[in-house]
Design a protein around this motif. Structure first.
Motif, PDB file in Angstrom:
ATOM      1  N   GLY A  31      -2.474   1.326  -3.621  1.00 27.29           N
ATOM      2  CA  GLY A  31      -3.825   1.445  -3.085  1.00 27.29           C
ATOM      3  C   GLY A  31      -4.211   2.885  -2.828  1.00 27.29           C
ATOM      4  N   ARG A  32      -5.067   3.089  -1.809  1.00 24.16           N
ATOM      5  CA  ARG A  32      -5.623   4.403  -1.515  1.00 24.16           C
ATOM      6  C   ARG A  32      -4.860   5.170  -0.444  1.00 24.16           C
ATOM      7  NH1 ARG A  32     -12.148   2.963  -1.620  1.00 24.16           N
ATOM      8  NH2 ARG A  32     -12.521   3.932  -3.666  1.00 24.16           N
ATOM      9  N   ASP A  33      -3.871   4.557   0.166  1.00 27.30           N
ATOM     10  CA  ASP A  33      -3.098   5.175   1.241  1.00 27.30           C
ATOM     11  C   ASP A  33      -1.763   5.655   0.677  1.00 27.30           C
ATOM     12  OD1 ASP A  33      -1.314   5.607   3.421  1.00 27.30           O
ATOM     13  OD2 ASP A  33      -2.543   4.331   4.701  1.00 27.30           O
ATOM     14  N   VAL A  34      -1.621   6.970   0.538  1.00 25.21           N
ATOM     15  CA  VAL A  34      -0.416   7.529  -0.085  1.00 25.21           C
ATOM     16  C   VAL A  34       0.844   7.150   0.685  1.00 25.21           C
ATOM     17  CG1 VAL A  34       0.787   9.665  -0.692  1.00 25.21           C
ATOM     18  CG2 VAL A  34      -1.663   9.433  -1.171  1.00 25.21           C
ATOM     19  N   ALA A  35       0.827   7.306   1.989  1.00 27.83           N
ATOM     20  CA  ALA A  35       2.016   7.019   2.795  1.00 27.83           C
ATOM     21  C   ALA A  35       2.437   5.559   2.652  1.00 27.83           C
ATOM     22  CB  ALA A  35       1.752   7.351   4.260  1.00 27.83           C
ATOM     23  N   ARG A  36       1.471   4.657   2.646  1.00 30.68           N
ATOM     24  CA  ARG A  36       1.796   3.239   2.481  1.00 30.68           C
ATOM     25  C   ARG A  36       2.355   2.960   1.093  1.00 30.68           C
ATOM     26  NH1 ARG A  36      -3.176   0.066   3.327  1.00 30.68           N
ATOM     27  NH2 ARG A  36      -3.457   0.181   1.068  1.00 30.68           N
ATOM     28  N   ASN A  37       1.771   3.573   0.074  1.00 34.39           N
ATOM     29  CA  ASN A  37       2.272   3.382  -1.290  1.00 34.39           C
ATOM     30  C   ASN A  37       3.704   3.880  -1.426  1.00 34.39           C
ATOM     31  OD1 ASN A  37      -0.217   2.352  -2.144  1.00 34.39           O
ATOM     32  ND2 ASN A  37      -0.981   4.367  -2.739  1.00 34.39           N
ATOM     33  N   VAL A  38       3.988   5.034  -0.834  1.00 34.82           N
ATOM     34  CA  VAL A  38       5.346   5.583  -0.897  1.00 34.82           C
ATOM     35  C   VAL A  38       6.321   4.657  -0.175  1.00 34.82           C
ATOM     36  CG1 VAL A  38       6.830   7.499  -0.163  1.00 34.82           C
ATOM     37  CG2 VAL A  38       4.584   7.968  -1.181  1.00 34.82           C
ATOM     38  N   VAL A  72      16.277   3.250 -11.874  1.00 37.62           N
ATOM     39  CA  VAL A  72      15.127   2.533 -11.321  1.00 37.62           C
ATOM     40  C   VAL A  72      13.857   3.303 -11.684  1.00 37.62           C
ATOM     41  CG1 VAL A  72      14.013   1.644  -9.240  1.00 37.62           C
ATOM     42  CG2 VAL A  72      16.521   1.679  -9.396  1.00 37.62           C
ATOM     43  N   GLN A  73      12.882   2.598 -12.223  1.00 39.50           N
ATOM     44  CA  GLN A  73      11.625   3.222 -12.629  1.00 39.50           C
ATOM     45  C   GLN A  73      10.450   2.596 -11.885  1.00 39.50           C
ATOM     46  OE1 GLN A  73       8.840   2.577 -16.403  1.00 39.50           O
ATOM     47  NE2 GLN A  73      10.834   3.397 -17.026  1.00 39.50           N
ATOM     48  N   THR A  74       9.529   3.430 -11.430  1.00 37.30           N
ATOM     49  CA  THR A  74       8.290   2.963 -10.803  1.00 37.30           C
ATOM     50  C   THR A  74       7.141   3.158 -11.797  1.00 37.30           C
ATOM     51  OG1 THR A  74       7.685   5.093  -9.813  1.00 37.30           O
ATOM     52  CG2 THR A  74       9.182   3.666  -8.548  1.00 37.30           C
ATOM     53  N   PRO A  75       5.959   2.602 -11.545  1.00 37.44           N
ATOM     54  CA  PRO A  75       4.865   2.694 -12.524  1.00 37.44           C
ATOM     55  C   PRO A  75       4.080   4.001 -12.457  1.00 37.44           C
ATOM     56  CG  PRO A  75       4.220   1.304 -10.699  1.00 37.44           C
ATOM     57  CD  PRO A  75       5.645   1.695 -10.435  1.00 37.44           C
ATOM     58  N   GLU A  76       3.147   4.129 -13.374  1.00 37.83           N
ATOM     59  CA  GLU A  76       2.161   5.205 -13.311  1.00 37.83           C
ATOM     60  C   GLU A  76       1.395   5.080 -11.991  1.00 37.83           C
ATOM     61  OE1 GLU A  76      -1.305   7.078 -16.186  1.00 37.83           O
ATOM     62  OE2 GLU A  76      -1.173   4.901 -16.035  1.00 37.83           O
ATOM     63  N   CYS A  77       0.943   6.210 -11.472  1.00 40.85           N
ATOM     64  CA  CYS A  77       0.135   6.237 -10.234  1.00 40.85           C
ATOM     65  C   CYS A  77       0.873   5.599  -9.056  1.00 40.85           C
ATOM     66  CB  CYS A  77      -1.202   5.543 -10.439  1.00 40.85           C
ATOM     67  SG  CYS A  77      -2.203   6.212 -11.777  1.00 40.85           S
ATOM     68  N   THR A  78       2.172   5.870  -8.941  1.00 43.73           N
ATOM     69  CA  THR A  78       2.978   5.285  -7.876  1.00 43.73           C
ATOM     70  C   THR A  78       2.413   5.591  -6.487  1.00 43.73           C
ATOM     71  OG1 THR A  78       5.041   5.259  -9.139  1.00 43.73           O
ATOM     72  CG2 THR A  78       5.245   5.388  -6.743  1.00 43.73           C
ATOM     73  N   THR A  79       1.967   6.821  -6.267  1.00 51.94           N
ATOM     74  CA  THR A  79       1.578   7.243  -4.921  1.00 51.94           C
ATOM     75  C   THR A  79       0.113   7.016  -4.584  1.00 51.94           C
ATOM     76  OG1 THR A  79       1.207   9.498  -5.710  1.00 51.94           O
ATOM     77  CG2 THR A  79       3.383   8.989  -4.801  1.00 51.94           C
ATOM     78  N   GLU A 128       3.067  20.317  -5.856  1.00 53.83           N
ATOM     79  CA  GLU A 128       4.472  19.920  -5.887  1.00 53.83           C
ATOM     80  C   GLU A 128       5.251  20.528  -4.722  1.00 53.83           C
ATOM     81  OE1 GLU A 128       8.039  20.979  -8.876  1.00 53.83           O
ATOM     82  OE2 GLU A 128       6.522  19.652  -9.756  1.00 53.83           O
ATOM     83  N   ALA A 129       5.025  21.795  -4.456  1.00 54.37           N
ATOM     84  CA  ALA A 129       5.766  22.473  -3.384  1.00 54.37           C
ATOM     85  C   ALA A 129       5.451  21.835  -2.035  1.00 54.37           C
ATOM     86  CB  ALA A 129       5.405  23.953  -3.363  1.00 54.37           C
ATOM     87  N   GLY A 130       6.486  21.439  -1.314  1.00 50.86           N
ATOM     88  CA  GLY A 130       6.319  20.851   0.004  1.00 50.86           C
ATOM     89  C   GLY A 130       5.727  19.459  -0.001  1.00 50.86           C
ATOM     90  N   ASN A 131       5.757  18.783  -1.147  1.00 47.33           N
ATOM     91  CA  ASN A 131       5.143  17.464  -1.270  1.00 47.33           C
ATOM     92  C   ASN A 131       5.992  16.402  -0.555  1.00 47.33           C
ATOM     93  OD1 ASN A 131       4.393  14.826  -2.552  1.00 47.33           O
ATOM     94  ND2 ASN A 131       3.026  16.147  -3.733  1.00 47.33           N
ATOM     95  N   ALA A 132       5.399  15.745   0.438  1.00 44.98           N
ATOM     96  CA  ALA A 132       6.151  14.772   1.249  1.00 44.98           C
ATOM     97  C   ALA A 132       6.572  13.566   0.427  1.00 44.98           C
ATOM     98  CB  ALA A 132       5.289  14.327   2.432  1.00 44.98           C
ATOM     99  N   SER A 133       5.762  13.165  -0.536  1.00 46.85           N
ATOM    100  CA  SER A 133       6.120  12.012  -1.375  1.00 46.85           C
ATOM    101  C   SER A 133       7.360  12.328  -2.207  1.00 46.85           C
ATOM    102  CB  SER A 133       4.955  11.646  -2.303  1.00 46.85           C
ATOM    103  OG  SER A 133       3.812  11.284  -1.559  1.00 46.85           O
TER     104      SER A 133
END
Length: 294
Positions: free
Chosen positions: A23-30, A48-55, A71-76
Motif C-alpha cells: 500500500g501507501r505506508d512504507v513502514a507497514r509494507n516493510v 527469498v524474493q519479494t515483488p516489484e514495488c515491495t516498499t 539509498e544512503a541511510g535508507n531505513a527500508s
C-alpha cells in the motif's frame, strides 16, 4: 503453496516467493514483507524474493516523491539487510523506489547476501509506458530513470540474472542473461490484472523455455490502496516450462525446491543456446513471371 522438504546442497536448494499487496505506508509494507520473509525462512528457504514495488505502491507523483528516500541511510534497506542476516538467507528485494535526484527515481532491485551485505543492484531497464484503455494509463518514465546495464550475480547454486516486471516482454534481455551463464532469472513484478490475465503465464513460461533457466517471479496481487489492481500468481517455473509453484491473488509465500541438474538435462536435450546464427533481414520483391520463366 508448499512443496515437500528438500535439504539444500550444491545442486538443490529451496526458493521462496513472497507475494504482497503493498500500500501507501512504507513502514507497514516493510513490516509485512519482513514477516513473510520470516515465514519463508521458517520453511527452510535459502533464497527469498519479494515483488516489484515491495516498499510502496503509489501512482500519485507528489506522494511518491515525498515517500521515496535515497539509498544512503535508507531505513527500508537497513531492515532488509537485517532480515537477511538474521535468517541467514539470500534475500532478493524484487524492487523498491530509490531517489537518485531531486525529482528522479530508480526502480531498483537489491540482492542481499546471508551476512546482510548487498551482493547486487539492478535498475529496471524497460519503462512501463502503456495505455491499456478505459483510462488505465501508466507512464513509468515520467518519474523513473531507466537502467542501462543487465546484471548477473553469483549464488551458491549458480548465477542469477535480474529483471523487473515489464522487462519480461523483452526476450533479448533474458537470452543475454542466459548466454552470460544465468541458471536462474528473477522476474519480480506488479503486473496489472488485465495484462496478467492475458499474458503472465504465457510470457514467463516462454522465457523459461527459451533460456532453459529456472524463472522465479514474485508478484503483487489484489486491489491496492491507490486503486490499482494487480494479478498476483507468483510463479516458479522449470527450464522445461513446468510450473513448480504458484500463488493465488492473496499475500503469502510460494515455495519450490530447485534442482539445478535439471538445467543440464534440458540443455543436453535441446541445446538451443548454442544454436544461434548470424542473419540479416532483407526485403524480398516480387519477380516478374517472365523473368522466372527464362
Amino acid at each position: 503453496m508448499t512443496a515437500s522438504p528438500q535439504a539444500a546442497s550444491k545442486s538443490v536448494f529451496r526458493a521462496a516467493l513472497v507475494q504482497m499487496c503493498a500500500g501507501r505506508d512504507v513502514a507497514r509494507n516493510v513490516a509485512d514483507a519482513v514477516a513473510l520473509i520470516g515465514e519463508a525462512a521458517a520453511q527452510q528457504a535459502a533464497y527469498v524474493q519479494t515483488p516489484e514495488c515491495t516498499t510502496l505502491m503509489e501512482v500519485d507523483t507528489e506522494r511518491l516523491m515525498a515517500e521515496t528516500k535515497p539509498e544512503a541511510g535508507n531505513a527500508s534497506l537497513a531492515a532488509f539487510s537485517q532480515a537477511a542476516a538474521d535468517k541467514k538467507i539470500w534475500l532478493h528485494i524484487g524492487s523498491m523506489a530509490v531517489k537518485i535526484g531531486e525529482r528522479r527515481l530508480a526502480n531498483r532491485s537489491y540482492l542481499f547476501a546471508p551476512n546482510g551485505d548487498v551482493s547486487a543492484r539492478y535498475d529496471k531497464i524497460h519503462m512501463f509506458d502503456v495505455d491499456l484503455g478505459k483510462g488505465e494509463v501508466y507512464s513509468e518514465s515520467v518519474n523513473y530513470q531507466a537502467g542501462s546495464n543487465a546484471v548477473i550475480s553469483e549464488l551458491p547454486w549458480g548465477r542469477l540474472g535480474l529483471t523487473i516486471c515489464y522487462d519480461l516482454r523483452f526476450p533479448a534481455l533474458h537470452r543475454a542473461l542466459a548466454k552470460a551463464g544465468a541458471s536462474f532469472i528473477a522476474g519480480p513484478a506488479a503486473f496489472t490484472r488485465i495484462t496478467g490475465e492475458a499474458h503472465w503465464h504465457t510470457l514467463l513460461r516462454a522465457r523459461a523455455i527459451e533460456t532453459e533457466t529456472f524463472i522465479l517471479a514474485a508478484a503483487q496481487g489484489g486491489r491496492h490502496e491507490n486503486g490499482r489492481e494487480t494479478f498476483g500468481h507468483s510463479l516458479i517455473i522449470s527450464p522445461w516450462g513446468e510450473i513448480l509453484g504458484e500463488g493465488g491473488t492473496e499475500p503469502g509465500v510460494v515455495i519450490g525446491d530447485i534442482d539445478t541438474q535439471r538445467i543440464d538435462e534440458v540443455r543436453r536435450k535441446i541445446p538451443s543456446l548454442t544454436h544461434d546464427r548470424v542473419f540479416s533481414v532483407v526485403e524480398e520483391r516480387v519477380s516478374p513471371l517472365e523473368t522466372i520463366r527464362k
